[in-house]
Design a protein around this motif. Structure first.
Motif, PDB file in Angstrom:
ATOM      1  N   PRO A  52       0.804  -1.229   0.000  1.00  0.00           N
ATOM      2  CA  PRO A  52       0.000   0.000   0.000  1.00  0.00           C
ATOM      3  C   PRO A  52       0.839   1.282   0.000  1.00  0.00           C
ATOM      4  CG  PRO A  52      -0.943  -1.603   1.496  1.00  0.00           C
ATOM      5  CD  PRO A  52       0.403  -2.140   1.086  1.00  0.00           C
ATOM      6  N   GLY A  53       2.033   1.254   0.587  1.00  0.00           N
ATOM      7  CA  GLY A  53       2.862   2.463   0.623  1.00  0.00           C
ATOM      8  C   GLY A  53       3.793   2.598  -0.564  1.00  0.00           C
ATOM      9  N   LEU A  54       3.754   1.643  -1.485  1.00  0.00           N
ATOM     10  CA  LEU A  54       4.677   1.693  -2.626  1.00  0.00           C
ATOM     11  C   LEU A  54       4.435   2.934  -3.482  1.00  0.00           C
ATOM     12  CD1 LEU A  54       6.881   0.275  -4.318  1.00  0.00           C
ATOM     13  CD2 LEU A  54       5.059  -0.987  -5.467  1.00  0.00           C
ATOM     14  N   GLY A  55       3.175   3.240  -3.728  1.00  0.00           N
ATOM     15  CA  GLY A  55       2.850   4.412  -4.540  1.00  0.00           C
ATOM     16  C   GLY A  55       2.514   5.601  -3.662  1.00  0.00           C
ATOM     17  N   ASN A  56       2.135   6.702  -4.307  1.00  0.00           N
ATOM     18  CA  ASN A  56       1.832   7.933  -3.574  1.00  0.00           C
ATOM     19  C   ASN A  56       0.339   8.205  -3.472  1.00  0.00           C
ATOM     20  OD1 ASN A  56       4.532   8.647  -3.040  1.00  0.00           O
ATOM     21  ND2 ASN A  56       4.753   9.323  -5.156  1.00  0.00           N
ATOM     22  N   VAL A  57      -0.475   7.239  -3.883  1.00  0.00           N
ATOM     23  CA  VAL A  57      -1.929   7.373  -3.797  1.00  0.00           C
ATOM     24  C   VAL A  57      -2.460   6.095  -3.140  1.00  0.00           C
ATOM     25  CG1 VAL A  57      -4.064   7.567  -5.129  1.00  0.00           C
ATOM     26  CG2 VAL A  57      -2.038   8.820  -5.879  1.00  0.00           C
ATOM     27  N   ALA A  58      -3.435   6.262  -2.238  1.00  0.00           N
ATOM     28  CA  ALA A  58      -3.977   5.095  -1.532  1.00  0.00           C
ATOM     29  C   ALA A  58      -4.540   4.068  -2.518  1.00  0.00           C
ATOM     30  CB  ALA A  58      -5.094   5.546  -0.586  1.00  0.00           C
ATOM     31  N   LEU A  59      -4.505   2.799  -2.116  1.00  0.00           N
ATOM     32  CA  LEU A  59      -5.141   1.747  -2.916  1.00  0.00           C
ATOM     33  C   LEU A  59      -6.630   1.711  -2.567  1.00  0.00           C
ATOM     34  CD1 LEU A  59      -2.474  -1.089  -2.583  1.00  0.00           C
ATOM     35  CD2 LEU A  59      -2.984   0.279  -4.606  1.00  0.00           C
ATOM     36  N   PRO A  60      -7.463   1.127  -3.438  1.00  0.00           N
ATOM     37  CA  PRO A  60      -8.878   1.010  -3.084  1.00  0.00           C
ATOM     38  C   PRO A  60      -9.067   0.100  -1.871  1.00  0.00           C
ATOM     39  CG  PRO A  60      -8.384  -0.154  -5.142  1.00  0.00           C
ATOM     40  CD  PRO A  60      -7.149   0.559  -4.743  1.00  0.00           C
ATOM     41  N   ALA A  61     -10.287   0.096  -1.311  1.00  0.00           N
ATOM     42  CA  ALA A  61     -10.560  -0.791  -0.166  1.00  0.00           C
ATOM     43  C   ALA A  61     -10.307  -2.240  -0.597  1.00  0.00           C
ATOM     44  CB  ALA A  61     -12.004  -0.610   0.282  1.00  0.00           C
ATOM     45  N   GLU A  62      -9.743  -3.020   0.324  1.00  0.00           N
ATOM     46  CA  GLU A  62      -9.451  -4.436   0.024  1.00  0.00           C
ATOM     47  C   GLU A  62     -10.712  -5.198  -0.348  1.00  0.00           C
ATOM     48  OE1 GLU A  62      -7.483  -7.143   2.740  1.00  0.00           O
ATOM     49  OE2 GLU A  62      -5.880  -5.695   2.999  1.00  0.00           O
ATOM     50  N   GLY A  63     -10.568  -6.161  -1.254  1.00  0.00           N
ATOM     51  CA  GLY A  63     -11.678  -7.049  -1.566  1.00  0.00           C
ATOM     52  C   GLY A  63     -11.831  -8.107  -0.472  1.00  0.00           C
ATOM     53  N   ALA A  64     -12.722  -9.073  -0.722  1.00  0.00           N
ATOM     54  CA  ALA A  64     -12.962 -10.142   0.263  1.00  0.00           C
ATOM     55  C   ALA A  64     -12.216 -11.401  -0.175  1.00  0.00           C
ATOM     56  CB  ALA A  64     -14.453 -10.420   0.359  1.00  0.00           C
ATOM     57  N   LEU A  65     -11.623 -12.097   0.788  1.00  0.00           N
ATOM     58  CA  LEU A  65     -10.873 -13.332   0.510  1.00  0.00           C
ATOM     59  C   LEU A  65     -11.695 -14.517   1.000  1.00  0.00           C
ATOM     60  CD1 LEU A  65      -8.150 -14.794  -0.207  1.00  0.00           C
ATOM     61  CD2 LEU A  65      -7.459 -14.368   2.161  1.00  0.00           C
ATOM     62  N   SER A  66     -11.864 -15.541   0.131  1.00  0.00           N
ATOM     63  CA  SER A  66     -12.586 -16.733   0.586  1.00  0.00           C
ATOM     64  C   SER A  66     -11.909 -17.993   0.038  1.00  0.00           C
ATOM     65  CB  SER A  66     -14.055 -16.673   0.131  1.00  0.00           C
ATOM     66  OG  SER A  66     -14.127 -16.480  -1.261  1.00  0.00           O
ATOM     67  N   PHE A  67     -12.096 -19.094   0.764  1.00  0.00           N
ATOM     68  CA  PHE A  67     -11.492 -20.378   0.390  1.00  0.00           C
ATOM     69  C   PHE A  67     -12.607 -21.352   0.044  1.00  0.00           C
ATOM     70  CE2 PHE A  67      -8.433 -18.086   2.802  1.00  0.00           C
ATOM     71  CZ  PHE A  67      -7.218 -18.402   2.211  1.00  0.00           C
ATOM     72  N   HIS A  68     -12.366 -22.191  -0.977  1.00  0.00           N
ATOM     73  CA  HIS A  68     -13.436 -23.047  -1.488  1.00  0.00           C
ATOM     74  C   HIS A  68     -12.930 -24.474  -1.673  1.00  0.00           C
ATOM     75  CE1 HIS A  68     -15.908 -19.493  -2.075  1.00  0.00           C
ATOM     76  NE2 HIS A  68     -14.751 -18.903  -2.322  1.00  0.00           N
ATOM     77  N   PRO A  69     -13.823 -25.452  -1.457  1.00  0.00           N
ATOM     78  CA  PRO A  69     -13.383 -26.847  -1.479  1.00  0.00           C
ATOM     79  C   PRO A  69     -13.227 -27.432  -2.885  1.00  0.00           C
ATOM     80  CG  PRO A  69     -15.708 -26.705  -0.871  1.00  0.00           C
ATOM     81  CD  PRO A  69     -15.216 -25.303  -0.995  1.00  0.00           C
ATOM     82  N   THR A  70     -13.753 -26.772  -3.898  1.00  0.00           N
ATOM     83  CA  THR A  70     -13.635 -27.306  -5.269  1.00  0.00           C
ATOM     84  C   THR A  70     -13.273 -26.182  -6.230  1.00  0.00           C
ATOM     85  OG1 THR A  70     -15.946 -26.826  -5.757  1.00  0.00           O
ATOM     86  CG2 THR A  70     -15.460 -29.040  -4.873  1.00  0.00           C
ATOM     87  N   ILE A  71     -12.720 -26.603  -7.378  1.00  0.00           N
ATOM     88  CA  ILE A  71     -12.427 -25.625  -8.445  1.00  0.00           C
ATOM     89  C   ILE A  71     -13.726 -25.005  -8.916  1.00  0.00           C
ATOM     90  CG2 ILE A  71     -11.775 -25.489 -10.891  1.00  0.00           C
ATOM     91  CD1 ILE A  71      -9.314 -27.067 -10.295  1.00  0.00           C
ATOM     92  N   ALA A  72     -14.753 -25.850  -9.080  1.00  0.00           N
ATOM     93  CA  ALA A  72     -16.038 -25.360  -9.598  1.00  0.00           C
ATOM     94  C   ALA A  72     -16.542 -24.198  -8.751  1.00  0.00           C
ATOM     95  CB  ALA A  72     -17.059 -26.490  -9.608  1.00  0.00           C
ATOM     96  N   GLU A  73     -16.450 -24.346  -7.435  1.00  0.00           N
ATOM     97  CA  GLU A  73     -16.964 -23.287  -6.550  1.00  0.00           C
ATOM     98  C   GLU A  73     -16.047 -22.061  -6.589  1.00  0.00           C
ATOM     99  OE1 GLU A  73     -18.485 -24.725  -2.654  1.00  0.00           O
ATOM    100  OE2 GLU A  73     -17.641 -22.836  -1.913  1.00  0.00           O
ATOM    101  N   ALA A  74     -14.744 -22.306  -6.632  1.00  0.00           N
ATOM    102  CA  ALA A  74     -13.793 -21.177  -6.573  1.00  0.00           C
ATOM    103  C   ALA A  74     -13.926 -20.253  -7.779  1.00  0.00           C
ATOM    104  CB  ALA A  74     -12.370 -21.703  -6.459  1.00  0.00           C
ATOM    105  N   VAL A  75     -14.215 -20.814  -8.954  1.00  0.00           N
ATOM    106  CA  VAL A  75     -14.194 -19.978 -10.170  1.00  0.00           C
ATOM    107  C   VAL A  75     -15.537 -19.281 -10.424  1.00  0.00           C
ATOM    108  CG1 VAL A  75     -12.396 -21.390 -11.233  1.00  0.00           C
ATOM    109  CG2 VAL A  75     -14.806 -21.835 -11.791  1.00  0.00           C
ATOM    110  N   ALA A  76     -16.526 -19.508  -9.562  1.00  0.00           N
ATOM    111  CA  ALA A  76     -17.847 -18.898  -9.780  1.00  0.00           C
ATOM    112  C   ALA A  76     -17.729 -17.375  -9.812  1.00  0.00           C
ATOM    113  CB  ALA A  76     -18.807 -19.323  -8.666  1.00  0.00           C
TER     114      ALA A  76
END
Ligand SMILES: NC(=O)c1ccc[n+]([C@@H]2O[C@H](COP(=O)([O-])OP(=O)(O)OC[C@H]3O[C@@H](n4cnc5c(N)ncnc54)[C@H](O)[C@@H]3O)[C@@H](O)[C@H]2O)c1
Length: 490
Positions: A52-76
């Motif tokens: 976040p401090g690499l540039g001189n302008v703030a980054l947008p709000a962080e997205g949401a991180l989630s974990f999924h048991p299958t590829i099918a669910e993860a790529v939705a």
């Protein structure tokens, strides 16, 4: 919300996850390793500390991180799918078989593969058009380069989309239109690696001596100008042709063993691992990662000051999100003239802290100077105006340090025009973290004629814009601390 799916969340997948998340994307991860969540959290900790401090302008709000048991669910719902499973073609193809069934056809599927050609990943799949190589560099959250390797099977739409998304998350898509094993950068690194292995095996240099040869010398040059531009300069005024004439004959001298590889055996492994332990064993990997990240941030920020190489890329990335982060560039961008103007919205970078562990004194002025520069640009004292011969010079500054702030924390500066008369511009900056007042900066600037280097009235449009702010801000209550002398009782 934009969504990325991360298939394989190890060193590289974790880095991609952090890069997308911190640029505001939602990230959905599939990795069968029960330790994956912990490993990604560790990578994320490092990324949150440094990116976040690499540039001189703030980054947008962080997205949401989630974990999924299958590829099918993860790529939705994902518009980008990044495959970063171990470097085995059979495993990657198995994963592509599943991706073919579940990934939306409009999405891009990028592979982090260091060595395989995109045609090897596309072969036999009816969604070949959406599969590209998107080869990153560790740590993915800081290093901007992505080698995008495509084939005839990829449509221009997919290629454009891949490049646009990579650019949006602050990276640089280097598009290789001709595929080759190991792409460009790793072929180059492999050649250097082979030569280094010979030098260790033959007892010419230790791992530490080789690292010193790089980091005290050509490594620093490479980071800013690469190979060819560096050699162009080395050729002196006669340039590249002279350089080639001078060093061309060396190609036939026994300077290189690049075509051979040393035999890979226990003896070589023990030799290199032993020397490496002696060289760096005093640090844990986590410590080395943090030292590496501090250094990378510092170097890229220095390159930003000269608007060169990776620093120029970061500056362009900053510029692209200024508006979204509430920063005006012109009078038209200022939503409400009657309120203090947001002139800085950034994160405290790693290289702004001192031995006390908080933002060092001089950086308060750095931050306020950035705010003054933005205020100048808003009223029309921009690069074109300065090139035409007018600017403001600072005549006096008074900073009050009110509260501590640490690396990685978001700061904002709001600016008021206290007075604008003739050549004078009197500014008042307030620096906040959220609602917490961190510092104030009071500055008197004088407009100057850059030819005579003497004070002179600003151009009429600048004076008019400044007056608009001064009149509107005069209706606000006087800021606490305005005009206060150093050490005066509060
Ligand atoms: N390490 C580097 O410096 C580097 C740099 C650029 C590219 N790459 C490439 O990135 C890819 C990943 O490398 P890495 O260094 O992150 O390896 P890694 O071993 O750290 O991570 C691989 C991850 O994939 C997971 N995985 C295994 N099988 C899986 C499956 N079927 N589905 C989903 N996940 C699975 C593992 O659990 C592990 O977490 C490789 O193709 C590598 O060539 C590596």
């Amino acid at each position: 919300m934009k969504t990325a799916a991360i298939i394989g969340g190890g060193v590289i997948g974790g880095g991609w996850a952090a890069r997308f998340l911190l640029n505001g994307w939602n990230v959905r991860v599939f990795d069968p390793d029960p330790e994956a969540e912990r490993k990604i959290t560790d990578v994320l900790d490092n990324a949150r500390r440094s990116l976040p401090g690499l540039g001189n302008v703030a980054l947008p709000a962080e997205g949401a991180l989630s974990f999924h048991p299958t590829i099918a669910e993860a790529v939705a719902g994902a518009s980008w799918v990044q495959e970063s499973v171990p470097e085995r073609l059979d495993l990657k193809q198995k994963v592509y078989g599943e991706l073919q069934q579940h990934v939306a056809r409009g999405a891009v599927i990028g592979s982090s593969t260091s060595g395989y050609k995109p045609s090897q990943l596309q072969e036999g799949f009816d969604n070949a058009a959406q599969i590209v190589v998107a080869h990153p560099f560790n740590p993915v959250y800081l290093m901007p380069l992505v080698e995008v390797v495509t084939t005839e099977a990829n449509t221009p739409e997919v290629i454009d989309k891949a490049k646009a998304i990579i650019t949006e998350i602050g990276m640089y898509p280097l598009h290789l239109k001709k595929e080759i094993d190991a792409h460009v950068a790793d072929r180059f690194l492999e050649a250097v690696w082979r030569e280094a292995l010979w030098l260790v095996k033959d007892g010419i240099a230790t791992t530490e001596e080789i690292d010193n040869a790089i980091r005290y010398g050509f490594g620093i040059r490479w980071a800013q100008m690469g190979l060819f531009e560096t050699y162009r300069v080395a050729g002196g005024e006669a340039g590249m042709k002279h350089f080639l004439a001078q060093f061309g004959p060396c190609l036939t001298w026994p300077w290189t063993k690049l075509m051979d590889v040393p035999e890979y055996n226990d003896e070589l492994v023990d030799l290199i691992a032993g020397q490496s332990d002696k060289q760096s064993g005093k640090y844990s990997i986590r410590e080395l990662e943090r030292i590496r990240d501090d250094n990378l941030v510092g170097m890229m920020r220095a390159l930003g000051n000269t608007n060169w190489g990776a620093g120029a890329l970061q500056n362009a990335h900053d510029k692209a999100r200024e508006g979204a982060m509430g920063l005006a560039s012109t009078m038209e961008d200022v939503a409400d003239l009657s309120q203090p103007v947001l002139t800085l919205n950034r994160t405290v970078p790693l290289d702004w802290t001192d031995y006390n562990g908080h933002m060092t004194e001089s950086r308060y002025l750095d931050a306020f100077a950035q705010s003054t520069d933005r205020m100048m640009a808003i009223i029309g004292c921009d690069a074109d105006y300065i090139a035409s011969g007018g600017s403001f010079f600072t005549a006096e500054t008074h900073i009050r340090h009110i509260d501590e702030v640490h690396a990685g924390h978001p700061i904002q500066v709001r600016t008021r025009v206290i007075m604008a008369e003739g050549k004078k511009m009197h500014l008042w900056h307030e620096m906040y973290e959220g609602e917490r007042l961190l510092a104030t900066g009071e500055h008197m600037l004088l407009h100057v004629d850059l030819k005579t280097r003497r004070s002179a009235p600003p151009a009429p449009h600048l004076a008019a814009n400044l007056t608009k702010f001064a009149e509107a801000h005069a209706a606000l209550p006087a800021p606490e601390g305005l005009g206060r002398a150093i050490g005066a009782p509060r």
